[in-house]
Design an enzyme around this catalytic site. Structure first.
Site, PDB file in Angstrom:
ATOM      1  N   SER A  22      -5.633   0.642  -3.285  1.00 54.98           N
ATOM      2  CA  SER A  22      -5.202   1.167  -4.589  1.00 54.98           C
ATOM      3  C   SER A  22      -6.099   0.546  -5.647  1.00 54.98           C
ATOM      4  O   SER A  22      -6.745  -0.485  -5.379  1.00 54.98           O
ATOM      5  CB  SER A  22      -3.745   0.752  -4.834  1.00 54.98           C
ATOM      6  OG  SER A  22      -3.376   0.948  -6.185  1.00 54.98           O
ATOM      7  N   TYR A  69       3.396  -5.334  -4.822  1.00 58.03           N
ATOM      8  CA  TYR A  69       2.456  -4.241  -4.519  1.00 58.03           C
ATOM      9  C   TYR A  69       1.016  -4.709  -4.720  1.00 58.03           C
ATOM     10  O   TYR A  69       0.153  -4.512  -3.858  1.00 58.03           O
ATOM     11  CB  TYR A  69       2.771  -3.050  -5.429  1.00 58.03           C
ATOM     12  CG  TYR A  69       2.018  -1.779  -5.095  1.00 58.03           C
ATOM     13  CD1 TYR A  69       2.384  -0.970  -4.016  1.00 58.03           C
ATOM     14  CD2 TYR A  69       0.930  -1.367  -5.869  1.00 58.03           C
ATOM     15  CE1 TYR A  69       1.702   0.199  -3.722  1.00 58.03           C
ATOM     16  CE2 TYR A  69       0.238  -0.206  -5.579  1.00 58.03           C
ATOM     17  CZ  TYR A  69       0.630   0.577  -4.509  1.00 58.03           C
ATOM     18  OH  TYR A  69      -0.056   1.742  -4.221  1.00 58.03           O
TER      19      TYR A  69
HETATM   20  P1  NAD Z   1       4.175   8.822  -0.059  1.00 53.71           P
HETATM   21  O1  NAD Z   1       5.412   8.108  -0.432  1.00 53.71           O
HETATM   22  O2  NAD Z   1       4.053  10.260  -0.403  1.00 53.71           O
HETATM   23  O3  NAD Z   1       3.921   8.651   1.512  1.00 53.71           O
HETATM   24  C1  NAD Z   1       4.096   7.413   2.144  1.00 53.71           C
HETATM   25  C2  NAD Z   1       4.044   7.584   3.661  1.00 53.71           C
HETATM   26  O4  NAD Z   1       4.268   6.295   4.253  1.00 53.71           O
HETATM   27  C3  NAD Z   1       5.108   8.520   4.207  1.00 53.71           C
HETATM   28  O5  NAD Z   1       4.570   9.311   5.241  1.00 53.71           O
HETATM   29  C4  NAD Z   1       6.153   7.561   4.789  1.00 53.71           C
HETATM   30  O6  NAD Z   1       6.885   8.115   5.873  1.00 53.71           O
HETATM   31  C5  NAD Z   1       5.273   6.410   5.267  1.00 53.71           C
HETATM   32  N1  NAD Z   1       6.038   5.166   5.382  1.00 53.71           N
HETATM   33  C6  NAD Z   1       6.622   4.442   4.384  1.00 53.71           C
HETATM   34  N2  NAD Z   1       7.295   3.403   4.915  1.00 53.71           N
HETATM   35  C7  NAD Z   1       7.122   3.447   6.255  1.00 53.71           C
HETATM   36  C8  NAD Z   1       7.571   2.658   7.344  1.00 53.71           C
HETATM   37  N3  NAD Z   1       8.357   1.586   7.177  1.00 53.71           N
HETATM   38  N4  NAD Z   1       7.217   3.023   8.595  1.00 53.71           N
HETATM   39  C9  NAD Z   1       6.455   4.105   8.795  1.00 53.71           C
HETATM   40  N5  NAD Z   1       5.992   4.894   7.809  1.00 53.71           N
HETATM   41  C10 NAD Z   1       6.313   4.575   6.567  1.00 53.71           C
HETATM   42  O7  NAD Z   1       2.978   7.972  -0.702  1.00 53.71           O
HETATM   43  P2  NAD Z   1       1.462   8.322  -1.109  1.00 53.71           P
HETATM   44  O8  NAD Z   1       1.392   8.406  -2.567  1.00 53.71           O
HETATM   45  O9  NAD Z   1       0.927   9.425  -0.274  1.00 53.71           O
HETATM   46  O10 NAD Z   1       0.784   6.939  -0.729  1.00 53.71           O
HETATM   47  C11 NAD Z   1      -0.058   6.753   0.378  1.00 53.71           C
HETATM   48  C12 NAD Z   1      -0.834   5.458   0.174  1.00 53.71           C
HETATM   49  O11 NAD Z   1      -1.635   5.577  -1.005  1.00 53.71           O
HETATM   50  C13 NAD Z   1       0.045   4.227  -0.023  1.00 53.71           C
HETATM   51  O12 NAD Z   1      -0.495   3.132   0.673  1.00 53.71           O
HETATM   52  C14 NAD Z   1      -0.022   3.991  -1.524  1.00 53.71           C
HETATM   53  O13 NAD Z   1       0.187   2.645  -1.862  1.00 53.71           O
HETATM   54  C15 NAD Z   1      -1.432   4.448  -1.821  1.00 53.71           C
HETATM   55  N6  NAD Z   1      -1.661   4.810  -3.229  1.00 53.71           N
HETATM   56  C16 NAD Z   1      -1.012   5.868  -3.798  1.00 53.71           C
HETATM   57  C17 NAD Z   1      -1.247   6.178  -5.139  1.00 53.71           C
HETATM   58  C18 NAD Z   1      -0.586   7.334  -5.847  1.00 53.71           C
HETATM   59  O14 NAD Z   1      -0.770   7.465  -7.069  1.00 53.71           O
HETATM   60  N7  NAD Z   1       0.135   8.194  -5.170  1.00 53.71           N
HETATM   61  C19 NAD Z   1      -2.141   5.388  -5.878  1.00 53.71           C
HETATM   62  C20 NAD Z   1      -2.766   4.311  -5.252  1.00 53.71           C
HETATM   63  C21 NAD Z   1      -2.516   4.042  -3.929  1.00 53.71           C
END
Ligand code: NAD
Length: 269
Positions: free
Chosen positions: A145, A158
């Site tokens: 991130s 985080y």
């Molecule tokens: P999201 O919430 O849409 O998806 C998260 C995924 O992680 C889901 O498939 C969920 O089932 C899985 N997950 C969560 N806890 C789990 C567990 N205990 N066991 C197994 N699976 C688990 O999130 P996203 O926005 O697609 O985020 C994906 C990655 O990108 C993350 O690491 C997040 O920190 C990072 N990220 C997202 C953003 C944003 O703005 N969306 C920005 C920076 C970084």
């Protein structure tokens, strides 16, 4: 025509039942990869993710449901994935987020965030990377991130997890840098560092900001972007997917130990 340059490769993308992970799984599928998707979710969500990755062109799709809070479950998943044909491409994408001040953060929150965002990647990398070294090709793509590069208030667990992920990725990059060669593609480890990206993970923050500024959701999003992301545009998850696929090319063999921001200039400030 889509370049199916990954048709002899297999990928495991954690947290790919939705959001950024699903977009990465689709992009890898589009390049002809066999894709193991993974995550939590109800049967309909999982089926819809499988269909999306298959429709994108994946040579084969398999689902794993390991809860990443359980190292034993991760171990079983990695063993099964090895039997399935191995993991040439490992994308540690699953993540959780909870905004809270340091003062209000409790042990449960700290453990939940560190376990999924950091410790799970330690377990998957430790188990998947030796075989990559033996094959002379491997790609580890860790979805960190902007918060692996800079801090924001009310995100101590985080930010700690993502800085940790960036640091661990650099160590792994060094340990595997000399394995393989230009022809095989080498073994590389990189982080992608998204800024605001449209997924359900950030919905609570959008809702909170919308309430704070008044007006509708559009105003809430605009205010979040104004604060940190100079492009004033959210990323689409498929853009992260495109970058992940690019990193899998053999010609990216010398790109390792990096953290690539996809943040509209956030970390340039
Ligand atoms: P999201 O919430 O849409 O998806 C998260 C995924 O992680 C889901 O498939 C969920 O089932 C899985 N997950 C969560 N806890 C789990 C567990 N205990 N066991 C197994 N699976 C688990 O999130 P996203 O926005 O697609 O985020 C994906 C990655 O990108 C993350 O690491 C997040 O920190 C990072 N990220 C997202 C953003 C944003 O703005 N969306 C920005 C920076 C970084």
């Amino acid at each position: 025509m889509t370049d199916r340059f990954l048709q002899d490769k297999a990928a495991l993308v954690t947290g790919s039942t939705q959001g950024i992970g699903l977009a990465i799984a689709e992009a890898l599928g589009g390049a002809g990869c066999r894709v193991a998707i993974h995550g939590l979710g109800d049967a309909a969500t999982i089926e819809s993710a499988e269909t999306a990755v298959r429709d994108a062109g994946a040579a084969e799709v398999r689902f794993f449901n390991a809860d990443l809070r359980d190292p034993g479950a991760i171990g079983s998943m990695m063993r099964e994935a090895a039997e399935w044909g191995g993991v040439d491409i490992l994308v540690n994408n699953a993540g959780v987020q909870k905004t809270t001040s340091l003062e209000d953060a409790d042990t449960e929150t700290w453990n939940a965030v560190i376990t999924v965002n950091l410790s799970a990647a330690f377990h998957t990398m430790r188990l998947a990377m030796p075989a990559m070294g033996e094959r002379g090709y491997g790609r580890v793509i860790n979805i960190a991130s902007v918060h692996g590069l800079v801090a924001s208030r009310e995100k101590a667990p985080y930010v700690a997890s993502k800085f940790g992920l960036v640091g661990m990725s650099r160590v792994a990059a060094l340990e595997y840098a000399a394995l393989g060669d230009r022809a095989s593609g080498g073994v590389t480890v990189n982080c992608i560092c998204p800024g605001w990206t449209e997924t359900s993970l950030i919905e609570p923050q959008i809702e909170a900001r919308t309430q704070q500024v008044g007006g509708g959701r559009t105003e809430g999003i605009a205010d979040l972007l104004r604060e940190k992301q100079p492009s004033l545009r959210m990323s689409d998850p498929m853009e992260i997917g495109a970058l992940a696929v690019w990193l899998c090319h053999r010609h990216a063999h010398n790109i390792t130990g990096t953290s690539v921001p996809v943040d509209g200039g956030w970390t340039a400030q």
